[in-house]
Design a protein around this motif. Structure first.
Motif, PDB file in Angstrom:
ATOM      1  N   VAL A  64     -34.537 -71.255  16.456  1.00 38.52           N
ATOM      2  CA  VAL A  64     -35.207 -70.990  17.726  1.00 38.52           C
ATOM      3  C   VAL A  64     -34.191 -70.815  18.851  1.00 38.52           C
ATOM      4  CG1 VAL A  64     -36.946 -71.802  19.359  1.00 38.52           C
ATOM      5  CG2 VAL A  64     -37.135 -72.409  16.952  1.00 38.52           C
ATOM      6  N   LEU A  65     -34.440 -69.819  19.689  1.00 31.64           N
ATOM      7  CA  LEU A  65     -33.660 -69.594  20.895  1.00 31.64           C
ATOM      8  C   LEU A  65     -34.479 -70.004  22.108  1.00 31.64           C
ATOM      9  CD1 LEU A  65     -31.356 -68.261  22.599  1.00 31.64           C
ATOM     10  CD2 LEU A  65     -32.636 -66.110  22.395  1.00 31.64           C
ATOM     11  N   ASP A  66     -33.881 -70.808  22.982  1.00 26.93           N
ATOM     12  CA  ASP A  66     -34.442 -71.074  24.309  1.00 26.93           C
ATOM     13  C   ASP A  66     -33.737 -70.117  25.258  1.00 26.93           C
ATOM     14  OD1 ASP A  66     -35.487 -72.028  26.640  1.00 26.93           O
ATOM     15  OD2 ASP A  66     -34.679 -74.051  26.456  1.00 26.93           O
ATOM     16  N   ALA A  67     -34.413 -69.026  25.602  1.00 27.57           N
ATOM     17  CA  ALA A  67     -33.812 -67.942  26.390  1.00 27.57           C
ATOM     18  C   ALA A  67     -33.951 -68.234  27.872  1.00 27.57           C
ATOM     19  CB  ALA A  67     -34.491 -66.615  26.049  1.00 27.57           C
ATOM     20  N   GLY A  68     -32.837 -68.280  28.578  1.00 29.07           N
ATOM     21  CA  GLY A  68     -32.862 -68.705  29.968  1.00 29.07           C
ATOM     22  C   GLY A  68     -33.173 -70.185  30.034  1.00 29.07           C
ATOM     23  N   CYS A  69     -32.423 -70.981  29.271  1.00 31.93           N
ATOM     24  CA  CYS A  69     -32.781 -72.392  29.045  1.00 31.93           C
ATOM     25  C   CYS A  69     -32.613 -73.262  30.276  1.00 31.93           C
ATOM     26  CB  CYS A  69     -31.964 -72.963  27.895  1.00 31.93           C
ATOM     27  SG  CYS A  69     -30.177 -73.072  28.212  1.00 31.93           S
ATOM     28  N   GLY A  70     -31.842 -72.801  31.287  1.00 30.05           N
ATOM     29  CA  GLY A  70     -31.669 -73.611  32.482  1.00 30.05           C
ATOM     30  C   GLY A  70     -31.039 -74.949  32.162  1.00 30.05           C
ATOM     31  N   THR A  71     -31.651 -76.019  32.633  1.00 27.30           N
ATOM     32  CA  THR A  71     -31.131 -77.363  32.388  1.00 27.30           C
ATOM     33  C   THR A  71     -31.559 -77.911  31.035  1.00 27.30           C
ATOM     34  OG1 THR A  71     -33.003 -78.392  33.540  1.00 27.30           O
ATOM     35  CG2 THR A  71     -31.047 -77.879  34.855  1.00 27.30           C
ATOM     36  N   GLY A  72     -32.189 -77.087  30.225  1.00 30.17           N
ATOM     37  CA  GLY A  72     -32.470 -77.470  28.843  1.00 30.17           C
ATOM     38  C   GLY A  72     -33.693 -78.329  28.623  1.00 30.17           C
ATOM     39  N   ARG A  73     -34.685 -78.204  29.484  1.00 30.02           N
ATOM     40  CA  ARG A  73     -35.851 -79.085  29.357  1.00 30.02           C
ATOM     41  C   ARG A  73     -36.666 -78.823  28.098  1.00 30.02           C
ATOM     42  NH1 ARG A  73     -38.597 -78.333  35.094  1.00 30.02           N
ATOM     43  NH2 ARG A  73     -37.894 -76.199  34.673  1.00 30.02           N
ATOM     44  N   ALA A  74     -36.532 -77.634  27.506  1.00 31.36           N
ATOM     45  CA  ALA A  74     -37.267 -77.357  26.265  1.00 31.36           C
ATOM     46  C   ALA A  74     -36.482 -77.747  25.018  1.00 31.36           C
ATOM     47  CB  ALA A  74     -37.628 -75.875  26.191  1.00 31.36           C
ATOM     48  N   LEU A  75     -35.200 -78.040  25.160  1.00 30.90           N
ATOM     49  CA  LEU A  75     -34.370 -78.255  23.978  1.00 30.90           C
ATOM     50  C   LEU A  75     -34.805 -79.465  23.166  1.00 30.90           C
ATOM     51  CD1 LEU A  75     -30.822 -77.498  25.437  1.00 30.90           C
ATOM     52  CD2 LEU A  75     -32.297 -75.979  24.100  1.00 30.90           C
ATOM     53  N   THR A  76     -35.148 -80.567  23.834  1.00 27.36           N
ATOM     54  CA  THR A  76     -35.530 -81.781  23.111  1.00 27.36           C
ATOM     55  C   THR A  76     -36.820 -81.592  22.325  1.00 27.36           C
ATOM     56  OG1 THR A  76     -34.327 -83.172  24.673  1.00 27.36           O
ATOM     57  CG2 THR A  76     -36.028 -84.238  23.342  1.00 27.36           C
ATOM     58  N   PRO A  77     -37.900 -81.067  22.915  1.00 23.51           N
ATOM     59  CA  PRO A  77     -39.097 -80.831  22.093  1.00 23.51           C
ATOM     60  C   PRO A  77     -38.883 -79.765  21.021  1.00 23.51           C
ATOM     61  CG  PRO A  77     -39.440 -80.039  24.346  1.00 23.51           C
ATOM     62  CD  PRO A  77     -38.180 -80.848  24.353  1.00 23.51           C
ATOM     63  N   LEU A  78     -38.048 -78.763  21.294  1.00 26.30           N
ATOM     64  CA  LEU A  78     -37.765 -77.776  20.255  1.00 26.30           C
ATOM     65  C   LEU A  78     -37.034 -78.414  19.082  1.00 26.30           C
ATOM     66  CD1 LEU A  78     -36.704 -74.669  22.388  1.00 26.30           C
ATOM     67  CD2 LEU A  78     -38.754 -74.858  20.950  1.00 26.30           C
ATOM     68  N   ARG A  79     -36.053 -79.268  19.378  1.00 24.89           N
ATOM     69  CA  ARG A  79     -35.345 -79.964  18.299  1.00 24.89           C
ATOM     70  C   ARG A  79     -36.299 -80.842  17.494  1.00 24.89           C
ATOM     71  NH1 ARG A  79     -31.990 -79.008  14.988  1.00 24.89           N
ATOM     72  NH2 ARG A  79     -30.463 -78.381  16.557  1.00 24.89           N
ATOM     73  N   ALA A  80     -37.192 -81.533  18.187  1.00 28.63           N
ATOM     74  CA  ALA A  80     -38.167 -82.375  17.488  1.00 28.63           C
ATOM     75  C   ALA A  80     -39.047 -81.541  16.571  1.00 28.63           C
ATOM     76  CB  ALA A  80     -39.019 -83.139  18.498  1.00 28.63           C
ATOM     77  N   ALA A  81     -39.355 -80.309  17.001  1.00 32.55           N
ATOM     78  CA  ALA A  81     -40.238 -79.447  16.202  1.00 32.55           C
ATOM     79  C   ALA A  81     -39.534 -78.876  14.976  1.00 32.55           C
ATOM     80  CB  ALA A  81     -40.770 -78.304  17.074  1.00 32.55           C
ATOM     81  N   VAL A  82     -38.279 -78.474  15.114  1.00 29.47           N
ATOM     82  CA  VAL A  82     -37.586 -77.817  14.001  1.00 29.47           C
ATOM     83  C   VAL A  82     -36.860 -78.807  13.105  1.00 29.47           C
ATOM     84  CG1 VAL A  82     -37.334 -75.727  15.360  1.00 29.47           C
ATOM     85  CG2 VAL A  82     -35.410 -77.328  15.218  1.00 29.47           C
ATOM     86  N   GLY A  83     -36.634 -80.030  13.598  1.00 34.34           N
ATOM     87  CA  GLY A  83     -36.001 -81.054  12.789  1.00 34.34           C
ATOM     88  C   GLY A  83     -34.517 -80.822  12.578  1.00 34.34           C
ATOM     89  N   PRO A  84     -33.892 -81.713  11.823  1.00 33.57           N
ATOM     90  CA  PRO A  84     -32.441 -81.624  11.617  1.00 33.57           C
ATOM     91  C   PRO A  84     -32.015 -80.399  10.816  1.00 33.57           C
ATOM     92  CG  PRO A  84     -33.410 -83.364  10.263  1.00 33.57           C
ATOM     93  CD  PRO A  84     -34.470 -82.916  11.199  1.00 33.57           C
ATOM     94  N   SER A  85     -32.932 -79.810  10.051  1.00 39.36           N
ATOM     95  CA  SER A  85     -32.580 -78.625   9.262  1.00 39.36           C
ATOM     96  C   SER A  85     -32.726 -77.333  10.056  1.00 39.36           C
ATOM     97  CB  SER A  85     -33.456 -78.547   8.007  1.00 39.36           C
ATOM     98  OG  SER A  85     -34.824 -78.393   8.357  1.00 39.36           O
ATOM     99  N   GLY A  86     -33.318 -77.414  11.242  1.00 41.53           N
ATOM    100  CA  GLY A  86     -33.513 -76.232  12.067  1.00 41.53           C
ATOM    101  C   GLY A  86     -32.337 -75.972  12.977  1.00 41.53           C
ATOM    102  N   THR A  87     -32.414 -74.843  13.694  1.00 42.22           N
ATOM    103  CA  THR A  87     -31.369 -74.445  14.633  1.00 42.22           C
ATOM    104  C   THR A  87     -31.995 -74.250  16.007  1.00 42.22           C
ATOM    105  OG1 THR A  87     -30.079 -73.323  12.915  1.00 42.22           O
ATOM    106  CG2 THR A  87     -29.663 -72.683  15.203  1.00 42.22           C
TER     107      THR A  87
END
Length: 205
Positions: free
Chosen positions: A51-74
């Motif tokens: 998953v790409l967070d496009a225009g991620c800014g301060t990264g507020r979506a990164l934590t829920p995205l990581r939780a969704a894709v898990g350790p095997s995701g990107t």
């Protein structure tokens, strides 16, 4: 004026606007976290997804995205403004995704690399929306997903900025649906409510 010069001016404008606001961005919008988490949940990405967070800014979506894709995701966060990425690192969000300073109009990624793109507040800042959305489509596999998100709806955002909605608003469904279709995407859902704006689309073959 050439397209190249216009693009450079747009890049500079975006960098100056967000760079000046980066340090206080999260403090200005402290209640947005749950809205990001809910939007990522509706997005439907899962374990192992790229998953790409496009225009991620301060990264507020990164934590829920990581939780969704898990350790095997990107999870990859891309932003044009170095100070926004610095704020993301200061908040510790680089633990949830790889941060890259790059322009979403020219992503340093191979065709079909990703399963999904999440874009919060991005579309209003695209210099050339159709070609920029096409670039996002380029890096996503056929059938992959796109989410265009904002933690408040169009009317609430317009009121925040002291303006009224107009028929030419790019995010209005009659405008956005054909824009996506012409850029390699098919809109699958559209929600514009007081407390969120969330459009989901699928990458066309």
């Amino acid at each position: 004026m050439s397209t190249v010069n216009r693009t450079n001016e747009d890049r500079t404008r975006v960098q100056e606007f967000f760079g000046a606001r980066a340090a206080g961005w999260d403090r200005k919008f402290p209640g947005d976290g749950p809205a990001f988490a809910t939007a990522v949940g509706e997005f439907g990405v899962g374990p192992g997804d790229r998953v790409l967070d496009a225009g991620c800014g301060t990264g507020r979506a990164l934590t829920p995205l990581r939780a969704a894709v898990g350790p095997s995701g990107t999870v990859l966060g891309v932003d044009l403004t170095a100070r926004m990425l610095a704020a993301a690192r200061e908040a510790g969000r680089d633990a949830d995704g790889t941060l890259l300073c790059a322009d979403v109009a020219r992503l340093p990624l191979r065709d079909g690399t990703l399963d999904a793109v999440f874009a919060a507040g991005l579309i209003a800042h695209l210099a050339e929306p159709e070609s920029n959305l096409r670039e996002l489509a380029r890096v996503v596999r056929p059938g992959g997903r796109l989410a265009l998100f904002h933690p408040i709806g169009r009317a609430a955002l317009a009121a925040r900025h002291g303006r009224e909605l107009t028929p030419d608003d790019l995010r209005a469904e009659p405008n956005l649906r054909p824009l996506l279709a012409g850029s390699g995407w098919e809109m699958t859902s559209y929600a514009d409510e007081d407390d969120r704006f969330l459009v989901l689309a699928a990458r066309r073959p």
